[in-house]
Design an enzyme around this catalytic site. Structure first.
Site, PDB file in Angstrom:
ATOM      1  CG  LEU A 154      -0.462   0.127   2.619  1.00 30.35           C
ATOM      2  CD1 LEU A 154      -0.073   1.538   2.995  1.00 30.35           C
ATOM      3  CD2 LEU A 154      -1.531  -0.353   3.578  1.00 30.35           C
ATOM      4  NE  ARG A 155      -0.445   3.682  -4.529  1.00 24.96           N
ATOM      5  CZ  ARG A 155      -1.246   4.240  -5.441  1.00 24.96           C
ATOM      6  NH1 ARG A 155      -0.756   5.092  -6.318  1.00 24.96           N
ATOM      7  NH2 ARG A 155      -2.529   3.961  -5.477  1.00 24.96           N
ATOM      8  CD  GLU A 156       2.734   6.342   5.182  1.00 23.74           C
ATOM      9  OE1 GLU A 156       2.880   7.560   5.343  1.00 23.74           O
ATOM     10  OE2 GLU A 156       3.453   5.490   5.747  1.00 23.74           O
ATOM     11  CG  ASN A 212       9.428  -0.492  -1.233  1.00 27.35           C
ATOM     12  OD1 ASN A 212       8.489  -0.326  -2.002  1.00 27.35           O
ATOM     13  ND2 ASN A 212       9.298  -0.419   0.076  1.00 27.35           N
ATOM     14  N   GLY A 257      12.852  15.607  -8.894  1.00 22.97           N
ATOM     15  CA  GLY A 257      12.629  16.525  -7.781  1.00 22.97           C
ATOM     16  C   GLY A 257      13.541  16.263  -6.610  1.00 22.97           C
ATOM     17  CB  CYS A 264       8.297   2.466   3.007  1.00 22.48           C
ATOM     18  SG  CYS A 264       6.976   1.950   4.126  1.00 22.48           S
ATOM     19  CE  LYS A 267      10.864   0.646   7.122  1.00 22.56           C
ATOM     20  NZ  LYS A 267      10.451  -0.702   6.886  1.00 22.56           N
TER      21      LYS A 267
HETATM   22  P1  NAD Z   1       4.095   2.348  12.303  1.00 20.65           P
HETATM   23  O1  NAD Z   1       5.259   2.752  13.118  1.00 20.65           O
HETATM   24  O2  NAD Z   1       3.117   3.371  11.824  1.00 20.65           O
HETATM   25  O3  NAD Z   1       3.250   1.226  13.065  1.00 20.65           O
HETATM   26  C1  NAD Z   1       3.811   0.193  13.788  1.00 20.65           C
HETATM   27  C2  NAD Z   1       2.922  -0.064  14.987  1.00 20.65           C
HETATM   28  O4  NAD Z   1       3.360  -1.247  15.653  1.00 20.65           O
HETATM   29  C3  NAD Z   1       2.933   1.052  16.022  1.00 20.65           C
HETATM   30  O5  NAD Z   1       1.619   1.487  16.260  1.00 20.65           O
HETATM   31  C4  NAD Z   1       3.558   0.392  17.255  1.00 20.65           C
HETATM   32  O6  NAD Z   1       3.064   0.916  18.478  1.00 20.65           O
HETATM   33  C5  NAD Z   1       3.162  -1.054  17.044  1.00 20.65           C
HETATM   34  N1  NAD Z   1       3.947  -2.002  17.808  1.00 20.65           N
HETATM   35  C6  NAD Z   1       5.285  -1.969  18.087  1.00 20.65           C
HETATM   36  N2  NAD Z   1       5.628  -3.021  18.848  1.00 20.65           N
HETATM   37  C7  NAD Z   1       4.490  -3.737  19.045  1.00 20.65           C
HETATM   38  C8  NAD Z   1       4.210  -4.934  19.753  1.00 20.65           C
HETATM   39  N3  NAD Z   1       5.169  -5.590  20.407  1.00 20.65           N
HETATM   40  N4  NAD Z   1       2.949  -5.379  19.770  1.00 20.65           N
HETATM   41  C9  NAD Z   1       1.956  -4.710  19.122  1.00 20.65           C
HETATM   42  N5  NAD Z   1       2.174  -3.569  18.432  1.00 20.65           N
HETATM   43  C10 NAD Z   1       3.428  -3.088  18.396  1.00 20.65           C
HETATM   44  O7  NAD Z   1       4.705   1.578  11.045  1.00 20.65           O
HETATM   45  P2  NAD Z   1       4.009   1.282   9.617  1.00 20.65           P
HETATM   46  O8  NAD Z   1       4.291   2.400   8.680  1.00 20.65           O
HETATM   47  O9  NAD Z   1       2.624   0.851   9.835  1.00 20.65           O
HETATM   48  O10 NAD Z   1       4.894   0.059   9.117  1.00 20.65           O
HETATM   49  C11 NAD Z   1       4.747  -1.234   9.670  1.00 20.65           C
HETATM   50  C12 NAD Z   1       5.448  -2.215   8.749  1.00 20.65           C
HETATM   51  O11 NAD Z   1       4.793  -2.205   7.477  1.00 20.65           O
HETATM   52  C13 NAD Z   1       6.906  -1.886   8.448  1.00 20.65           C
HETATM   53  O12 NAD Z   1       7.625  -3.068   8.298  1.00 20.65           O
HETATM   54  C14 NAD Z   1       6.821  -1.154   7.113  1.00 20.65           C
HETATM   55  O13 NAD Z   1       8.032  -1.239   6.385  1.00 20.65           O
HETATM   56  C15 NAD Z   1       5.717  -1.945   6.443  1.00 20.65           C
HETATM   57  N6  NAD Z   1       4.984  -1.236   5.396  1.00 20.65           N
HETATM   58  C16 NAD Z   1       4.555   0.039   5.616  1.00 20.65           C
HETATM   59  C17 NAD Z   1       3.872   0.707   4.621  1.00 20.65           C
HETATM   60  C18 NAD Z   1       3.462   2.143   4.814  1.00 20.65           C
HETATM   61  O14 NAD Z   1       3.079   2.767   3.808  1.00 20.65           O
HETATM   62  N7  NAD Z   1       3.499   2.687   6.001  1.00 20.65           N
HETATM   63  C19 NAD Z   1       3.617   0.065   3.393  1.00 20.65           C
HETATM   64  C20 NAD Z   1       4.022  -1.256   3.220  1.00 20.65           C
HETATM   65  C21 NAD Z   1       4.722  -1.896   4.227  1.00 20.65           C
END
Ligand code: NAD
Length: 437
Positions: A154-156, A212, A257, A264, A267
Site C-alpha cells: 500500500l501507498r500512504e 521498493n 525533484g 519505507c 529504510k
Molecule cells: P508504524 O510505526 O506506523 O506502526 C507500527 C505499529 O506497531 C505502532 O503502532 C507500534 O506501536 C506497534 N507495535 C510496536 N511493537 C508492538 C508490539 N510488540 N505489539 C503490538 N504492536 C506493536 O509503522 P508502519 O508504517 O505501519 O509500518 C509497519 C510495517 O509495514 C513496516 O515493516 C513497514 O516497512 C511496512 N509497510 C509500511 C507501509 C506504509 O506505507 N506505512 C507500506 C508497506 C509496508
C-alpha cells in the site's frame, strides 16, 4: 471465515484491520501504544489517511472491528494473526527486528490451538523462516502454529484503496493449510480478479524489498537525469515525459525533484543493501549505494541552491517552506526530504517557517526550532526565499501575484517540479526548478 487479528495499528496495521473488517471479517486489533488503541477504539485514526476514519467508524459501529492490548485475548479470538509492527532502520542501516520479535514473543506463549501467523511487515529475506522456528519453540501448540508472509504494497495517501483493491496479493507459505486460510481471508478481492501469487517464504519477503528497490532506482534514475540536464542546459520535464511514453519505461515514479523519503523507501533500500552485503551480493550493494547517494544528493542540491539564491549564505535569511510531509495526502514526516532541507537551512542560520495542510503537529514535535504558520500567506510573510517542498495540490493553486505582496523577495525554488513556472515568472518571480534551465 477465519477470525483474524492484527498486531500493530500504525499506518499499515490500522488500515489493514479496517479494510479486513470492511470485507466482512471479525477483526481484533492490538497495539502496545495505549493512546493509539484508545483513539482507534473511539473512532479516531491516530494519523491522517484519506478515507480511513469514516471506514474505521463504520466498522466499529458494525461491531466487526474491536481493539485490545491483551495478547492472550487475541490468541483466543482468532485463528489468523497478521503481524504489522514497525521494522525501522537500525544503527548501521539494517532492519531493526526488535518489534517483530517482541510482538511474537508476547503472542506465542498463548498459542495453544492451530493458528497461522501472517507477516506483513517488511523484513530482510530469511526472517520469516527464523521467526517461524522461534514461535514454534515458544508456543504450547508447537508446530500447529504455522507462519506465512504476505508483504504489503500500500501507498500512504492511497492506503484504503490499495488495501481494498491491491495490484496483486503475494503469499509466501510452507503449507497448503496456510494457503487455504489466506485464500479464505482474501476471498472477496480474489473473486474480483486480483492476481494471487503463491511462493516460498524467502521469495515473498524479497518481492517487497525488490519492488521498493526498483521504485527507488527509478526515482534516482530520473533525478540523475535532472542533474545532467542542469549541467547541460537541457530540461528534465519534457525528457521525463518523452521517456514515459515508452511502455517499457512508463511515466509513474519518473517525476524528478527532491527525491524519496518516508517510512519505507529509504529504510527499505538501506536494509536491502545491508542484507545483500551480508550475503556477499556486491551487485545489489553497489546499485543501492548509488540509488541512496543520488537521493541524498537531491537534498544537498536544494540546500546549495538556497544558498546561491541568497547570495552565498542563508544565515539570517527568512525562508518559507511549503510542505513538510514526506509526500502529499499524508501527515507522515519519517525521513521527510522536505524537513531534512528545512532543518539544514535552520542549522545554517536561516529563519525557517513552514506550512503543511496536515503534518505540522508531527513536525513541531520533532523540529521545535522551526516556525509553524497557519496559512500560506502567513508562512511567506517577509520571506527572502520560498521553497516548494511537498507537492500538495493546494500549493499548485497558489496565486503567485497575491503571494508576491507578502514576501520580501520574489524568489521560489520548486523542488517538486510541478508548479506552473510560467505563471510564477509572469507574476514577477525568479523561479528555480530542479533539472530545468
Ligand atoms: P508504524 O510505526 O506506523 O506502526 C507500527 C505499529 O506497531 C505502532 O503502532 C507500534 O506501536 C506497534 N507495535 C510496536 N511493537 C508492538 C508490539 N510488540 N505489539 C503490538 N504492536 C506493536 O509503522 P508502519 O508504517 O505501519 O509500518 C509497519 C510495517 O509495514 C513496516 O515493516 C513497514 O516497512 C511496512 N509497510 C509500511 C507501509 C506504509 O506505507 N506505512 C507500506 C508497506 C509496508
Amino acid at each position: 471465515m477465519p477470525r483474524v487479528t492484527v498486531i500493530g495499528t500504525g499506518y499499515l496495521g490500522l488500515t489493514h484491520a479496517v479494510c479486513l473488517a470492511d470485507l466482512g471479517h471479525e477483526v481484533l486489533a492490538i497495539d502496545v501504544d495505549a493512546e493509539k488503541v484508545a483513539k482507534a477504539a473511539n473512532g479516531e485514526a491516530p494519523f491522517f489517511e484519506p478515507g480511513l476514519e469514516p471506514l474505521l467508524r463504520k466498522n466499529l459501529e458494525s461491531g466487526r472491528l474491536t481493539f485490545t492490548m491483551s495478547f492472550a485475548e487475541i490468541a483466543d479470538f482468532g485463528e489468523v494473526h497478521f503481524l504489522c509492527v514497525g521494522t525501522p532502520q537500525g544503527e548501521s542501516g539494517q532492519a531493526d527486528l526488535s518489534y517483530v520479535h517482541a510482538a511474537l514473543d508476547s503472542l506465542a506463549p498463548h498459542l495453544r490451538a492451530p493458528s497461522l501467523i501472517v507477516g506483513k511487515s517488511t523484513v530482510p529475506v530469511g526472517t520469516a523462516r527464523r521467526v517461524m522456528h522461534r514461535v514454534q519453540a515458544l508456543a504450547p501448540g508447537g508446530r500447529q502454529v504455522d507462519l506465512a508472509w504476505n508483504p504489503e504494497f500500500l501507498r500512504e495517501g492511497f492506503a484504503v484503496q490499495d488495501s481494498l483493491r491491491p495490484d496483486r496479493i503475494v503469499l509466501g507459505v510452507t503449507s497448503d493449510r496456510a494457503e487455504a486460510l489466506l485464500r479464505a481471508v482474501y476471498a472477496t478481492p480474489l473473486a474480483a480478479g486480483i492476481p494471487l501469487l503463491v511462493m516460498d517464504l524467502e521469495t515473498a519477503e524479497l518481492v517487497k524489498v525488490a519492488a521498493n528497490a526498483f521504485l527507488a532506482t527509478k526515482i534516482s534514475f530520473i533525478n540523475a537525469m535532472a542533474e545532467i540536464c542542469e549541467a547541460s542546459g537541457a530540461d528534465v520535464i519534457p525528457l521525463a515525459e518523452a521517456l514515459g511514453y515508452d511502455a517499457r519505461i512508463g511515466r509513474r515514479y519518473l517525476s524528478p525533484g527532491l527525491g524519496f523519503g518516508g517510512g519505507c523507501l529509504p529504510k527499505d533500500v538501506r536494509a536491502f543493501r545491508a542484507t545483500a552485503a551480508d550475503l556477499g551480493v556486491d551487485s545489489v550493494v553497489s546499485l543501492l549505494t548509488t540509488v541512496d547517494a543520488v537521493n541524498q544528493g537531491r537534498r544537498d542540491r536544494v540546500v546549495a541552491l538556497a544558498r546561491e539564491t541568497a547570495g552565498g549564505s542563508v544565515a539570517g535569511k527568512r525562508v518559507a517552506a511549503l510542505g513538510v510531509a514526506f509526500k502529499p495526502n499524508s501527515d507522515d514526516i519519517r525521513d521527510s526530504a522536505s524537513l531534512a532541507v528545512c532543518a539544514r537551512l535552520a542549522a545554517e542560520g536561516a529563519i525557517v517557517s513552514v506550512h503543511d495542510p496536515v503534518a505540522m503537529p508531527n513536525a513541531a514535535k520533532r523540529y521545535p526550532e522551526l516556525g509553524y504558520a497557519r496559512s500560506v500567506s502567513e508562512v511567506a510573510q517577509g520571506a527572502d526565499l520560498v521553497l516548494h517542498l511537498t507537492e500538495w495540490s493546494d500549493y499548485q493553486a497558489i496565486d503567485p501575484a497575491a503571494l508576491a505582496r507578502v514576501v520580501a523577495r520574489q524568489v521560489i525554488i520548486d523542488t517538486r517540479c510541478c508548479l506552473d513556472a510560467a505563471l510564477w515568472s509572469d507574476a514577477g518571480w525568479s523561479v528555480h526548478v530542479l533539472g530545468r534551465p
